[in-house]
Design a protein around this motif. Structure first.
Motif, PDB file in Angstrom:
ATOM      1  N   VAL A   1     -12.596  58.961 -55.149  1.00 57.72           N
ATOM      2  CA  VAL A   1     -13.914  59.035 -54.332  1.00 57.72           C
ATOM      3  C   VAL A   1     -14.968  58.679 -55.146  1.00 57.72           C
ATOM      4  CG1 VAL A   1     -15.346  60.580 -52.729  1.00 57.72           C
ATOM      5  CG2 VAL A   1     -12.973  60.745 -52.460  1.00 57.72           C
ATOM      6  N   LEU A   2     -16.063  57.825 -54.555  1.00 54.35           N
ATOM      7  CA  LEU A   2     -17.017  57.416 -55.162  1.00 54.35           C
ATOM      8  C   LEU A   2     -18.394  58.029 -54.496  1.00 54.35           C
ATOM      9  CD1 LEU A   2     -16.444  53.700 -55.624  1.00 54.35           C
ATOM     10  CD2 LEU A   2     -15.890  55.580 -57.265  1.00 54.35           C
ATOM     11  N   TYR A   3     -18.369  58.034 -53.181  1.00 52.37           N
ATOM     12  CA  TYR A   3     -19.423  58.891 -52.342  1.00 52.37           C
ATOM     13  C   TYR A   3     -18.533  59.787 -51.447  1.00 52.37           C
ATOM     14  CZ  TYR A   3     -23.121  55.852 -53.873  1.00 52.37           C
ATOM     15  OH  TYR A   3     -24.259  55.083 -54.633  1.00 52.37           O
ATOM     16  N   GLY A   4     -19.246  60.921 -51.220  1.00 54.22           N
ATOM     17  CA  GLY A   4     -18.654  61.870 -50.261  1.00 54.22           C
ATOM     18  C   GLY A   4     -17.574  62.757 -50.771  1.00 54.22           C
ATOM     19  N   ALA A   5     -16.613  62.982 -50.009  1.00 55.02           N
ATOM     20  CA  ALA A   5     -15.330  63.561 -50.456  1.00 55.02           C
ATOM     21  C   ALA A   5     -14.099  63.338 -49.516  1.00 55.02           C
ATOM     22  CB  ALA A   5     -15.574  65.276 -50.247  1.00 55.02           C
TER      23      ALA A   5
ATOM     24  N   ASN B   1     -18.737  57.949 -46.976  1.00 49.20           N
ATOM     25  CA  ASN B   1     -17.666  58.087 -47.907  1.00 49.20           C
ATOM     26  C   ASN B   1     -16.983  56.600 -48.341  1.00 49.20           C
ATOM     27  OD1 ASN B   1     -16.749  61.162 -47.605  1.00 49.20           O
ATOM     28  ND2 ASN B   1     -17.293  60.254 -45.535  1.00 49.20           N
ATOM     29  N   VAL B   2     -17.051  56.672 -49.684  1.00 48.52           N
ATOM     30  CA  VAL B   2     -16.637  55.472 -50.434  1.00 48.52           C
ATOM     31  C   VAL B   2     -15.424  55.693 -51.176  1.00 48.52           C
ATOM     32  CG1 VAL B   2     -17.009  53.502 -51.590  1.00 48.52           C
ATOM     33  CG2 VAL B   2     -18.899  54.251 -50.085  1.00 48.52           C
TER      34      VAL B   2
ATOM     35  N   VAL C   1      -9.332  69.146 -51.380  1.00 49.88           N
ATOM     36  CA  VAL C   1     -10.373  68.197 -51.142  1.00 49.88           C
ATOM     37  C   VAL C   1     -10.741  67.456 -52.499  1.00 49.88           C
ATOM     38  CG1 VAL C   1     -12.681  68.011 -50.618  1.00 49.88           C
ATOM     39  CG2 VAL C   1     -11.320  69.460 -49.388  1.00 49.88           C
ATOM     40  N   LEU C   2     -10.867  66.224 -52.623  1.00 50.10           N
ATOM     41  CA  LEU C   2     -10.851  65.455 -53.608  1.00 50.10           C
ATOM     42  C   LEU C   2     -12.574  65.085 -53.558  1.00 50.10           C
ATOM     43  CD1 LEU C   2      -9.548  63.836 -55.893  1.00 50.10           C
ATOM     44  CD2 LEU C   2      -9.406  61.918 -54.591  1.00 50.10           C
ATOM     45  N   TYR C   3     -13.406  65.302 -54.980  1.00 45.46           N
ATOM     46  CA  TYR C   3     -14.490  64.991 -54.951  1.00 45.46           C
ATOM     47  C   TYR C   3     -14.725  63.953 -55.954  1.00 45.46           C
ATOM     48  CZ  TYR C   3     -15.100  69.440 -52.686  1.00 45.46           C
ATOM     49  OH  TYR C   3     -15.117  70.451 -51.807  1.00 45.46           O
ATOM     50  N   PRO C   4     -15.920  63.490 -56.097  1.00 44.33           N
ATOM     51  CA  PRO C   4     -16.157  62.225 -57.422  1.00 44.33           C
ATOM     52  C   PRO C   4     -16.029  62.778 -58.509  1.00 44.33           C
ATOM     53  CG  PRO C   4     -17.935  62.329 -55.400  1.00 44.33           C
ATOM     54  CD  PRO C   4     -17.142  63.458 -55.117  1.00 44.33           C
ATOM     55  N   ASN C   5     -15.569  61.704 -59.642  1.00 47.76           N
ATOM     56  CA  ASN C   5     -15.027  62.209 -60.894  1.00 47.76           C
ATOM     57  C   ASN C   5     -13.811  62.939 -60.804  1.00 47.76           C
ATOM     58  OD1 ASN C   5     -17.395  60.876 -62.138  1.00 47.76           O
ATOM     59  ND2 ASN C   5     -18.677  62.785 -61.621  1.00 47.76           N
ATOM     60  N   GLU C   6     -12.913  62.906 -59.730  1.00 48.25           N
ATOM     61  CA  GLU C   6     -11.609  63.398 -59.819  1.00 48.25           C
ATOM     62  C   GLU C   6     -10.472  62.244 -59.388  1.00 48.25           C
ATOM     63  OE1 GLU C   6     -12.080  67.989 -58.719  1.00 48.25           O
ATOM     64  OE2 GLU C   6     -11.780  66.850 -57.069  1.00 48.25           O
TER      65      GLU C   6
END
Length: 300
Positions: A166-170, A277-278, A253-258
């Motif tokens: 994920v780049l933006y959002g979750a 979300n991107v 839930v997947l977040y940015p930098n994961e």
């Protein structure tokens, strides 16, 4: 690979921290179940450019008139709809007339920007997207960029192995192992509908699991693994595993930098969290992976 993890609300997928000087070895480190790798921040030049290219304001200003192809959000994604990017991005204005078409209670009647767009800005985004700290991941397969609003997503489906970031959002992910009969599943239902149904039917179990402290994923999947080995189940087929199905639901839930990895043929559904979300998925080419394995074996 034997992992233990703390069970927090809506996450029973193990997370592994990848420190700066370590990397994922695609041939050795990937387990037979979903796993999340926590990665260092994308602070390099390409990482900063990637965030710029995927900003909502940038896409509207510079690429709003670009033609895009949307796909339906059901299990088969056969439905297609063509429009301008600015029309699709109007989903983030909830009063816009397109919103009903883009976020709908029926997945076969709602549309989603994911796949089918590979040239222009999408090629530029893919070129600048690199999976940090992952050996061979850059050459492993095809990258696909997606954009979605809150509660958009795709209902359960399966395909080959892949990575997601994920780049933006979750993004909330739900997994069932191959050959499992998913309770209440309808290929044309919206993922929000399935989640609501599942939570209502399993409310007590959900409350109980919040009190769990440490769970071993190998034990959780042990019954399923024994079943598949006993019945020699591989890939597609008619045999189904029906025992203790609800215990086999993996979610997080997947977040940015994961970075999420999921193996081949695992059924999965997704829900985007946040107003914008991107995300990028990298689908592993099994033929390429087989060649890599052969090359490695030839060295020894």
């Amino acid at each position: 690979l034997h992992l233990y993890f703390t069970y927090s609300y809506k996450c029973n997928i193990p997370r592994v921290n990848i420190i700066t000087d370590k990397s994922i070895e695609i041939l050795n480190d990937l387990p037979p179940y979903p796993i999340i790798y926590q990665l260092p921040n994308k602070t390099d030049v390409k990482g900063k450019l990637l965030r710029k290219l995927t900003e909502l304001s940038y896409l509207l200003e510079h690429h709003g008139e670009d033609d895009v192809t949307l796909s339906s959000s059901n299990a088969y994604s056969h439905g297609k709809h063509n429009c301008k990017l600015k029309e699709y991005l109007s989903i983030f204005n909830k009063e816009d007339e397109m919103t009903d078409m883009l976020v709908n209670n029926h997945a076969n009647e709602s549309y989603y920007l994911f796949g089918y767009n590979y040239e222009g800005i999408w090629k530029q985004i893919s070129t600048n997207y690199i999976i940090n700290n992952c050996q061979h991941c850059e050459e492993v397969g095809a990258k696909t960029v997606g954009i979605g609003a809150n509660n958009s997503g795709v209902v359960f489906h399966f395909h080959g192995p892949g990575f997601a970031e994920v780049l933006y959002g979750a993004k909330q992910w739900f997994f069932y192992p191959p050959k499992v009969e998913i309770p209440g599943f309808n290929p044309d239902m919206a993922m929000t509908e399935w989640v609501s149904m599942y939570n209502n039917e399993n409310n007590n179990d959900a409350n109980e699991r919040l009190n769990d402290t440490e769970i071993d994923i190998d034990s959780t999947l042990d019954g399923y693994m024994r079943y598949t080995e006993t019945n020699h189940i591989r890939g597609k087929g008619s045999n189904k595993y029906n025992s203790n199905v609800k215990e086999l639901l993996l979610e997080c839930v997947l977040y940015p930098n994961e970075l999420l990895y999921f193996p081949s043929n695992w059924n999965h559904g997704t829900l985007n969290i946040g107003e914008y979300n991107v995300f990028v998925s990298t689908f592993v080419d099994n033929m390429w992976l087989d060649r890599l394995i052969t090359q490695k074996q030839d060295k020894y």
